[in-house]
Scaffold this active site. Structure first.
Site, PDB file in Angstrom:
ATOM      1  N   TYR A 138       0.867  -1.241  -0.038  1.00 37.04           N
ATOM      2  CA  TYR A 138       0.114   0.029   0.045  1.00 37.04           C
ATOM      3  C   TYR A 138       0.954   1.302  -0.127  1.00 37.04           C
ATOM      4  O   TYR A 138       1.910   1.475   0.783  1.00 37.04           O
ATOM      5  CB  TYR A 138      -0.824  -0.065   1.207  1.00 37.04           C
ATOM      6  CG  TYR A 138      -2.030  -1.054   1.201  1.00 37.04           C
ATOM      7  CD1 TYR A 138      -2.894  -0.739   0.511  1.00 37.04           C
ATOM      8  CD2 TYR A 138      -1.932  -2.111   1.972  1.00 37.04           C
ATOM      9  CE1 TYR A 138      -4.126  -1.614   0.462  1.00 37.04           C
ATOM     10  CE2 TYR A 138      -2.973  -2.958   2.212  1.00 37.04           C
ATOM     11  CZ  TYR A 138      -4.189  -2.796   1.398  1.00 37.04           C
ATOM     12  OH  TYR A 138      -5.043  -3.596   1.386  1.00 37.04           O
ATOM     13  N   ARG A 192      -6.515   6.992  -8.375  1.00 39.88           N
ATOM     14  CA  ARG A 192      -5.613   6.008  -8.068  1.00 39.88           C
ATOM     15  C   ARG A 192      -6.148   4.645  -8.572  1.00 39.88           C
ATOM     16  O   ARG A 192      -7.505   4.774  -8.762  1.00 39.88           O
ATOM     17  CB  ARG A 192      -5.472   6.058  -6.577  1.00 39.88           C
ATOM     18  CG  ARG A 192      -6.576   5.546  -5.505  1.00 39.88           C
ATOM     19  CD  ARG A 192      -6.279   5.567  -4.062  1.00 39.88           C
ATOM     20  NE  ARG A 192      -5.176   4.427  -3.736  1.00 39.88           N
ATOM     21  CZ  ARG A 192      -5.875   3.184  -3.253  1.00 39.88           C
ATOM     22  NH1 ARG A 192      -7.364   3.011  -2.931  1.00 39.88           N
ATOM     23  NH2 ARG A 192      -5.246   2.184  -2.840  1.00 39.88           N
ATOM     24  N   GLU A 201      -9.879  -1.210  -9.799  1.00 37.10           N
ATOM     25  CA  GLU A 201     -10.670  -0.369  -9.528  1.00 37.10           C
ATOM     26  C   GLU A 201     -10.186   1.017  -9.877  1.00 37.10           C
ATOM     27  O   GLU A 201      -8.933   1.336  -9.355  1.00 37.10           O
ATOM     28  CB  GLU A 201     -11.290  -0.190  -8.215  1.00 37.10           C
ATOM     29  CG  GLU A 201     -11.839  -1.286  -7.855  1.00 37.10           C
ATOM     30  CD  GLU A 201     -12.305  -1.371  -6.347  1.00 37.10           C
ATOM     31  OE1 GLU A 201     -13.163  -2.106  -5.691  1.00 37.10           O
ATOM     32  OE2 GLU A 201     -11.772  -0.459  -5.335  1.00 37.10           O
ATOM     33  N   TYR A 236      -6.715 -10.496   3.097  1.00 38.05           N
ATOM     34  CA  TYR A 236      -7.727  -9.698   3.138  1.00 38.05           C
ATOM     35  C   TYR A 236      -8.541  -9.663   1.543  1.00 38.05           C
ATOM     36  O   TYR A 236      -9.560  -9.293   1.659  1.00 38.05           O
ATOM     37  CB  TYR A 236      -6.910  -8.356   3.402  1.00 38.05           C
ATOM     38  CG  TYR A 236      -7.965  -6.877   3.299  1.00 38.05           C
ATOM     39  CD1 TYR A 236      -8.899  -6.875   3.834  1.00 38.05           C
ATOM     40  CD2 TYR A 236      -7.498  -6.111   2.165  1.00 38.05           C
ATOM     41  CE1 TYR A 236      -9.787  -5.644   3.867  1.00 38.05           C
ATOM     42  CE2 TYR A 236      -8.433  -5.067   2.068  1.00 38.05           C
ATOM     43  CZ  TYR A 236      -9.248  -4.674   2.517  1.00 38.05           C
ATOM     44  OH  TYR A 236     -10.131  -3.535   2.809  1.00 38.05           O
ATOM     45  N   LYS A 237      -7.624  -9.964   0.790  1.00 32.23           N
ATOM     46  CA  LYS A 237      -8.379 -10.049  -0.778  1.00 32.23           C
ATOM     47  C   LYS A 237      -8.941 -11.062  -1.120  1.00 32.23           C
ATOM     48  O   LYS A 237      -9.479 -11.236  -2.177  1.00 32.23           O
ATOM     49  CB  LYS A 237      -7.072  -9.408  -1.658  1.00 32.23           C
ATOM     50  CG  LYS A 237      -6.724  -7.792  -1.501  1.00 32.23           C
ATOM     51  CD  LYS A 237      -5.590  -7.551  -2.602  1.00 32.23           C
ATOM     52  CE  LYS A 237      -5.128  -6.125  -2.170  1.00 32.23           C
ATOM     53  NZ  LYS A 237      -5.896  -5.049  -2.540  1.00 32.23           N
TER      54      LYS A 237
END
Lengths: 346, 317
Positions: free
Chosen positions: A37, A223, A265, A316-317
């Protein structure tokens, strides 16, 4: 140039596919061999012709089919649209932003004519033409945000700016990567980012908030974010988990290239003028591993990124179940060649 | 940073000290809509040195043909307001930023108490247009020195009617903050803009009466104060810059050709914040952005309004 809108589905028989041109313009999100991240926010300025950032809002070959899928989701679950009462100014700001942008960028498909506050909006691909009074909610059949939100690809959240933070106080959300509008509506920035692993410790969320609180009218930012989805399904919502969660069990070494999709995204943020709210736009792009592998550079990059992925992020994904199989599948495309920084396909 | 090219369409002397400027887009197109309480930063070139000052937008946010600002002539200023009063003429082109709001209305508020002192009335002019449009419950308390200094009292009386309460020093009518703030219904928000003692008194009175912090709003743009000259070192740019008595650190950095981030230039928004790498002297923090503990840590500084004294101030820029 007029777009050819495809007939395809994002559920049940999953007939969704990308044309060669759509593959080539896919917003591949990994410029380097490792991923972590970061506050990867940049100005949402006009990109090169043909890219997903060429225009304010990207409309592509999937537009008509995606709007139809959105309609189905909203009919089955009206809770995917929610707007708190103090967000009405922001709703109209959103109407202005989106209608003006689409009419200017895609004049062969959309038009907006204004006579003072009397506006006529025409959406040719969806066969919609309406005249209404800007600012007067009684002149539209639904709330203004609902009205135009259904005519756009992607999800939208309107963020109210108060108490030195942002609140998710309205949204139309039908193509989400496993988060719930009904659960998050009314939450503040820190509350809805609570579940993201590692980012808070890195200070990423506080820095991003500080940046966004100063977001200016006329200077939007963007982003990319990403995850992986089994089948080209837009509606991977917690509400419909029973319909898609089990699909992870269907992945095997033979079908993984077709089933697993990289879900990217394109997130854009705009300051709205009258309401001082912020639009958070989340435009979802899907591509199968097999289509990614038509460009060896992307396949090599994706292999390295996945191979070195932090275990917290894999969990998490939602990739735990198929992650080792995916890395194995991608390994056969990776000859170890050094790749320069950049996301380009070739 | 995106700027808007405007020209001065009209100038009106409103009081002995206040001028009202009307701006329109240079190309004749519409200006962006904005929200009540917004300001723009106006760039003016004074003898080759660019001054950038924030001014509240006073017009109705629904009207996008023109922007309106009012400027009070500040005799002890570094020349910005005097230049606006004496040198800016009708037809002159100027550059302004897009509107930015650091003083927005709390849309969920059930009642809004607006307290203005002197030129501090300006952000409320646009807020009132929003409050009226929303049909909100509000009171405007407007204090000024003498009848001729009540810049917009007559205009406000017309638009606000009974919602307006004026307090005139020369008539010995005074605003009793304690009385006003001690008897308000739950869900009331208070907003103050005016001279520093008035802002401080309002904030303290509200806090002492137990108002929740997020129901108390203030805006007070600062002019960069005049001070002793000092030197700064920019680590990444690898240069040393002299900051003169009348220049702000941010202006000196810009004059040296180094690009620095900024928005409000009045010590409020936080955008120009710089990391302090080394310092041997006291930092003179003048901003409203950093917390007291951040100021004490000497790790950060807002170059738009703050200064230093000492020989060495190394910044991460």
């Amino acid at each position: 140039m007029a777009l050819n809108f495809k007939k395809e589905t994002f559920r049940e028989d999953y007939t969704y596919s990308n044309s060669d041109a759509a593959i080539k313009r896919f917003p591949f999100p990994f410029p380097e061999d490792q991923y972590m991240y970061s506050v990867n926010i940049e100005p949402h300025t006009k990109g090169k012709q043909g890219t997903v950032c060429e225009f304010t809002f990207d409309i592509d070959e999937h537009y008509v089919a995606e709007c139809l899928d959105k309609k189905i989701t909203l009919e089955q679950d009206p809770g995917r649209y929610k707007a708190l009462p103090h967000m009405m100014d922001a709703q109209w700001d959103f109407v202005e932003l989106t209608m003006e942008a689409l009419a200017q960028d895609y004049p062969e498909h959309f038009s907006l004519k204004k006579q003072g506050l009397i506006w006529t909006w025409e959406n040719k691909p969806l066969g919609i033409k309406d005249t209404f009074t800007f600012g007067d909610t009684s002149t539209l059949a639904t709330e203004p945000f609902d009205y135009i939100g259904r005519q756009l690809q992607g999800d939208f959240v309107l963020l109210d700016h108060r108490d030195e933070t942002l609140y998710a106080d309205a949204g139309i959300v039908t193509s989400q990567a496993d988060w719930s509008l009904a659960f998050n509506v009314g939450m503040s920035w820190r509350e809805w980012h609570g579940p993201v692993p590692r980012a808070t410790e890195l200070g990423v969320m506080d820095r991003a908030l500080k940046y966004l609180l100063n977001l200016q009218i006329g200077s939007p930012v963007r982003r990319l974010n990403w995850t992986m989805t089994v089948n080209p399904r837009l509606d991977t919502s917690p509400e419909n988990y029973p319909h898609w969660g089990g699909e992870r069990n269907t992945v095997n070494a033979e079908n993984i290239g077709d089933l697993i999709h990289l879900r990217v995204e394109l997130q854009t943020l705009f300051r709205l003028p009258r309401s001082n709210a912020i639009v958070f736009s989340i435009r979802c792009y899907l591509i199968s591993l097999k289509d990614i592998a038509t460009y060896p550079r992307w396949a090599k990059r994706l292999h390295r990124v996945q191979k070195t992925m932090h275990p917290d992020l894999i969990e998490y994904k939602g990739m735990t179940k198929f992650h080792p199989m995916m890395v194995d599948w991608l390994a056969k495309f990776d000859d170890g060649e050094t790749l320069a920084i950049g996301t380009q396909p070739e | 940073m995106s700027m808007i090219n405007v020209k001065v369409a009209a100038i009106e002397q409103v009081t002995p000290l206040v001028k009202h400027f009307t701006f329109v887009k240079e190309d004749g197109s519409s200006l962006p809509a904005f929200s009540g309480g917004s300001h723009v930063v106006v760039s003016i070139d004074i003898g080759g040195r660019v001054h950038r000052n924030p001014y509240s937008l006073m017009g109705s946010p629904m009207e996008n043909e023109a922007y309106h600002i009012s400027v009070r002539r500040q005799e002890n200023s570094r020349g910005g307001s005097v230049f606006m009063h004496e040198n800016v003429t009708v037809g002159m082109p100027l550059k302004i930023t897009y509107p930015m709001n650091l003083f927005s209305l709390a849309k969920k508020g059930r009642k809004h108490i607006l307290i203005a002192g002197g030129i501090g009335i300006t952000p409320f002019m646009s807020q009132i247009a929003d409050l009226k449009r929303m049909g909100a419950n509000y009171e405007l308390h407007y204090a000024f020195r003498s009848p001729e200094h009540g810049a917009f009292a007559a205009q406000l009386k017309e638009s606000c009617g009974d919602h307006l309460h004026c307090y005139i020093d020369s008539n010995a009518t005074r605003l009793d903050l304690e009385a006003l703030l001690s008897d308000q219904p739950l869900g009331t928000h208070v907003y103050v803009c005016g001279p520093s003692p008035m802002v401080v008194a309002t904030l303290e009175t509200a806090r002492n009466l137990g108002w929740p912090e997020n129901h108390i709003h203030s805006e007070q743009f600062l002019s960069p104060p005049i001070g002793e000259p000092f030197k700064i070192q920019l680590a990444r740019s690898n240069i040393e810059i002299q900051v003169s008595a009348e220049m702000s650190m941010l202006e000196a950095i810009e004059a040296a050709g180094v690009e620095a981030d900024f928005l409000c230039r009045g010590g409020v928004c936080g955008r120009c914040e710089l990391d302090v790498l080394e310092t041997d002297g006291a930092l003179l923090h003048n901003d409203h952005f950093l917390t007291d503990s951040e100021k004490a840590s000497c790790k950060k500084i807002m170059p738009c309004v703050s200064r230093a004294k000492g020989e060495r101030l190394m910044l991460d820029l």
